[in-house]
Design a protein around this motif. Structure first.
Motif, PDB file in Angstrom:
ATOM      1  N   GLY A  78       0.814  -1.220   0.000  1.00 41.17           N
ATOM      2  CA  GLY A  78       0.000   0.000   0.000  1.00 41.17           C
ATOM      3  C   GLY A  78       0.841   1.261   0.000  1.00 41.17           C
ATOM      4  N   THR A  79       1.998   1.196   0.649  1.00 38.23           N
ATOM      5  CA  THR A  79       2.876   2.364   0.683  1.00 38.23           C
ATOM      6  C   THR A  79       3.372   2.704  -0.722  1.00 38.23           C
ATOM      7  OG1 THR A  79       3.603   1.545   2.849  1.00 38.23           O
ATOM      8  CG2 THR A  79       4.841   3.363   1.902  1.00 38.23           C
ATOM      9  N   ASP A 191      -6.300   7.795   0.487  1.00 34.25           N
ATOM     10  CA  ASP A 191      -5.625   6.676   1.127  1.00 34.25           C
ATOM     11  C   ASP A 191      -6.734   5.726   1.594  1.00 34.25           C
ATOM     12  OD1 ASP A 191      -4.370   4.823   2.689  1.00 34.25           O
ATOM     13  OD2 ASP A 191      -3.053   6.248   3.719  1.00 34.25           O
ATOM     14  N   ALA A 193      -6.377   2.546   2.002  1.00 35.43           N
ATOM     15  CA  ALA A 193      -5.691   1.318   2.426  1.00 35.43           C
ATOM     16  C   ALA A 193      -6.569   0.460   3.334  1.00 35.43           C
ATOM     17  CB  ALA A 193      -4.391   1.674   3.136  1.00 35.43           C
ATOM     18  N   GLU A 194      -7.410   1.116   4.153  1.00 32.68           N
ATOM     19  CA  GLU A 194      -8.179   0.385   5.163  1.00 32.68           C
ATOM     20  C   GLU A 194      -9.636   0.192   4.760  1.00 32.68           C
ATOM     21  OE1 GLU A 194      -7.489   2.701   8.737  1.00 32.68           O
ATOM     22  OE2 GLU A 194      -5.329   2.331   8.650  1.00 32.68           O
ATOM     23  N   SER A 215      -4.430  -1.309   0.383  1.00 33.89           N
ATOM     24  CA  SER A 215      -3.394  -2.188   0.938  1.00 33.89           C
ATOM     25  C   SER A 215      -3.969  -3.575   1.204  1.00 33.89           C
ATOM     26  CB  SER A 215      -2.846  -1.616   2.253  1.00 33.89           C
ATOM     27  OG  SER A 215      -2.100  -2.605   2.939  1.00 33.89           O
ATOM     28  N   LYS A 220      -5.051  -6.379   6.980  1.00 29.35           N
ATOM     29  CA  LYS A 220      -6.139  -5.654   6.342  1.00 29.35           C
ATOM     30  C   LYS A 220      -7.339  -6.582   6.072  1.00 29.35           C
ATOM     31  CE  LYS A 220      -4.289  -1.480   6.207  1.00 29.35           C
ATOM     32  NZ  LYS A 220      -2.873  -1.431   6.144  1.00 29.35           N
TER      33      LYS A 220
HETATM   34  C1  LIG Z   1      -1.859  -0.263   5.861  1.00 34.53           C
HETATM   35  C2  LIG Z   1      -1.855   1.154   5.515  1.00 34.53           C
HETATM   36  C3  LIG Z   1      -1.020   1.704   4.515  1.00 34.53           C
HETATM   37  C4  LIG Z   1       0.098   0.996   3.837  1.00 34.53           C
HETATM   38  O1  LIG Z   1      -0.034  -0.247   3.498  1.00 34.53           O
HETATM   39  P1  LIG Z   1       1.183  -1.304   3.419  1.00 34.53           P
HETATM   40  O2  LIG Z   1       0.581  -2.305   2.512  1.00 34.53           O
HETATM   41  O3  LIG Z   1       1.404  -1.799   4.794  1.00 34.53           O
HETATM   42  O4  LIG Z   1       2.356  -0.626   2.824  1.00 34.53           O
HETATM   43  C5  LIG Z   1      -1.154   3.038   4.192  1.00 34.53           C
HETATM   44  N1  LIG Z   1      -2.020   3.822   4.829  1.00 34.53           N
HETATM   45  C6  LIG Z   1      -2.812   3.353   5.806  1.00 34.53           C
HETATM   46  C7  LIG Z   1      -3.745   4.286   6.461  1.00 34.53           C
HETATM   47  C8  LIG Z   1      -2.750   2.026   6.200  1.00 34.53           C
HETATM   48  O5  LIG Z   1      -3.504   1.584   7.200  1.00 34.53           O
END
Ligand SMILES: *Cc1c(COP(=O)(O)O)cnc(C)c1O
Length: 393
Positions: A78-79, A191, A193-194, A215, A220
């Protein structure tokens, strides 16, 4: 003793909502009960384990279909997805990027990878994410909109983008944020990711940003071991995202020709295989997670001094991580409670340390962060694995 809060009552409430007795309960565990073995075995049997293979394409297709975006590009995590999202919207060295003070460190790190400067903004209690109205008032004070974009009057730097984050899966209030991003000529990057499986006003999160990041880390909603994705409704940006994350190689049967500095951010086929199997189970995961959240909501309705965080009216959340908030008078009890619950085998943890309190971001510009500061003292995440929601059925 102050009336109104009793740590053991909070712990009992959590246990009432959970199906398991006398067993360690983690915060969030993955579950592999679908086609994971079959698909991964297929990768091993055919030798397609690495940077190309049918599962990468299939995973991208299924992700786009599920989230309703035109194009999804699978990447290593996710990064990396965030890093490329920011690059694609034109974040350049010396720019500022607005991001929540209360987020996982990856949001701020990705900004720094572009040699840009995170500029921290406050949250709101209703969503736990960026407060669009407070941000609007703040920008009115500090921002100049010129032909070339938005500039911070205090630092002289260009403010290029705003990155809202859907905290613990709960969508931020996107409509007013879109309005602000247009008024101030800011690129919007979600973002997300969640928030796979979370909807804002009926549409999946990740559809509002010009580009958005997902992510699939182990904790997750679904996991590929490690992984992420870039989402976009802009076909040409989608193409460029694929190109730049796959070393910017011009396809050819034998020649190695790269037309720009690209990244090796490809998701391996073996991880995508896991992802395909996990995606098939996602609707079930979300049903169970929402059932668990509903049980928490019921039991915490009876407990004084603490509130269960529930989705706002405009959202349908995946409830990735459930959260409770201690009332103002009792936020001093947070660490006592964490100590007690973790000792009792019920894994709980506080929100992230706010970004401006980390050494590498301590001098970054920021607005008043009263709400984030308060949330940091009173928020507690409680066990949220999807399987915990299924066992009462
Ligand atoms: C998990 C997460 C990421 C990054 O994900 P990775 O896959 O661990 O690199 C970015 N932003 C938020 C808010 C996250 O919770």
């Amino acid at each position: 003793m102050k009336k109104g809060i009793d740590n053991s009552k909070i712990l009992d409430a959590i246990k009432t909502a959970l199906p398991l007795e006398n067993k360690f309960v983690s915060l969030h565990e993955p579950r592999f009960e679908g086609n994971e073995w079959t698909y991964v075995k297929e990768c091993l049997d055919t030798g397609w384990v690495s940077s190309v293979g049918k599962f990468v394409d299939l995973f991208e297709e299924k992700l786009a279909e599920y989230t309703g975006v035109k194009r999804a590009v699978a990447v290593v995590n996710g990064t990396a997805a965030l890093h490329i999202c920011l690059t694609l919207v034109g974040v350049e060295p010396g720019d500022e990027v607005l991001a929540p003070a209360m987020t996982f460190v990856a949001t701020a790190n990705a900004i720094t990878y572009c040699r840009a400067v995170p500029h921290f903004v406050d949250g709101e209690e209703k969503t736990l994410g960026t407060d669009p109205y407070k941000l609007g008032d703040y920008l009115k004070e500090i921002a100049d909109v010129r032909l070339e974009g938005c500039f911070n009057r205090l630092t002289g730097r260009r403010i290029k983008a705003v990155v809202p984050m859907h905290t613990f899966g709960h969508p931020v209030d996107l409509d007013p944020l879109v309005e602000i991003s247009e008024r101030y000529k800011l690129e919007l990057v979600e973002d997300a990711a969640e928030s796979l499986g979370s909807y804002y006003k009926g549409m999946h999160t990740g559809n509002w940003g010009k580009v958005s990041a997902l992510s699939f880390n182990g904790n997750k909603v679904i996991t590929t071991g490690g992984g992420g994705a870039i989402l976009t409704n802009d076909e040409s940006l989608g193409k460029l995202a694929k190109h730049i994350t796959t070393t910017a190689k011009i396809p050819h049967r034998w020649a190695f020709y790269h037309d720009m500095v690209g990244y090796n951010y490809r998701l391996p086929n073996i991880n995508a295989a896991l992802g395909c199997a996990q995606l098939e189970q996602l609707p079930g995961f979300i049903t169970r997670k929402r059932a668990l959240a509903e049980r928490y909501r019921e039991v915490f309705g009876q407990i004084e001094g603490v509130t269960f965080f529930a989705e706002p009216d405009f959202a349908r959340s995946n409830y990735w991580l459930n959260a409770i908030l201690l009332d103002k008078d009792f936020s001093g009890e947070r660490d006592n409670f964490l100590e007690m619950a973790n000792s009792a085998g019920v894994m709980t943890r506080p929100a992230w340390t706010l970004m401006h309190k980390l050494p590498m971001f301590s001098t970054c510009p920021r607005m008043n962060l009263d709400v984030a500061e308060r949330l940091e003292t009173c928020l507690i995440n409680i066990p949220s694995s999807s399987f915990l929601g299924g066992l009462h059925e």
